[in-house]
Design a protein around this motif. Structure first.
Motif, PDB file in Angstrom:
ATOM      1  N   ALA A 162      25.328  21.013  66.504  1.00  0.00           N
ATOM      2  CA  ALA A 162      24.072  21.605  66.988  1.00  0.00           C
ATOM      3  C   ALA A 162      24.357  22.881  67.773  1.00  0.00           C
ATOM      4  O   ALA A 162      23.621  23.874  67.644  1.00  0.00           O
ATOM      5  N   GLN A 163      25.426  22.876  68.572  1.00  0.00           N
ATOM      6  CA  GLN A 163      25.799  24.079  69.304  1.00  0.00           C
ATOM      7  C   GLN A 163      26.168  25.207  68.340  1.00  0.00           C
ATOM      8  O   GLN A 163      25.794  26.358  68.554  1.00  0.00           O
ATOM      9  N   PHE A 164      26.888  24.867  67.280  1.00  0.00           N
ATOM     10  CA  PHE A 164      27.273  25.879  66.303  1.00  0.00           C
ATOM     11  C   PHE A 164      26.040  26.429  65.573  1.00  0.00           C
ATOM     12  O   PHE A 164      25.905  27.636  65.378  1.00  0.00           O
ATOM     13  N   LEU A 165      25.134  25.556  65.179  1.00  0.00           N
ATOM     14  CA  LEU A 165      23.910  25.998  64.505  1.00  0.00           C
ATOM     15  C   LEU A 165      23.058  26.877  65.424  1.00  0.00           C
ATOM     16  O   LEU A 165      22.430  27.841  64.972  1.00  0.00           O
ATOM     17  N   LYS A 166      23.081  26.567  66.719  1.00  0.00           N
ATOM     18  CA  LYS A 166      22.367  27.407  67.675  1.00  0.00           C
ATOM     19  C   LYS A 166      22.992  28.798  67.711  1.00  0.00           C
ATOM     20  O   LYS A 166      22.274  29.810  67.727  1.00  0.00           O
TER      21      LYS A 166
END
Length: 117
Positions: A52-56
């Motif tokens: 999720a952090q990477f997608l953000k």
């Protein structure tokens, strides 16, 4: 024949310590599997958080690229290139962080499993 208030006959009342012992052993046998599954679920939750952090970071990079290209003032080729280089560096750093976290996650999962064993 005298019965227990809950309808348990004396034979069952005498077997109660054996049933309690069996239940305790059964829980001990099932508990490590549940703890291992909990460790797996914790690792999965961490992996999802990292993704999720990477997608953000990907979404923010896309938004910044859109802002670079759609300014009210026409951007020069040098400005677009500088913006693009900055975004490439941000994405490279985000991917590097993602890979480090994935490598650490594997180590943490093995440590959790070893603690449960």
């Amino acid at each position: 024949m005298k019965t227990h208030p809950f309808g348990m006959d004396p034979g069952m009342m005498n077997a109660n310590p054996m049933l309690a012992w069996w239940q305790e052993q059964w829980i001990k046998g099932a508990n490590p599997m549940a703890q291992m599954q909990a460790a797996w679920m914790e690792s999965l939750a961490e992996a999802m958080k990292f993704e999720a952090q990477f997608l953000k970071a990907v979404a923010e990079s896309g938004q910044q690229m859109t802002e670079c290209l759609h300014n009210e003032n026409p951007a020069t080729a040098e400005e677009v290139q500088a913006c693009y280089q900055k975004l490439v560096k941000q994405m490279t750093d985000a991917q590097h962080t993602r890979m480090e976290q994935a490598a650490q996650l594997s180590h943490d999962f093995r440590k959790r499993l070893w603690e449960e064993i």
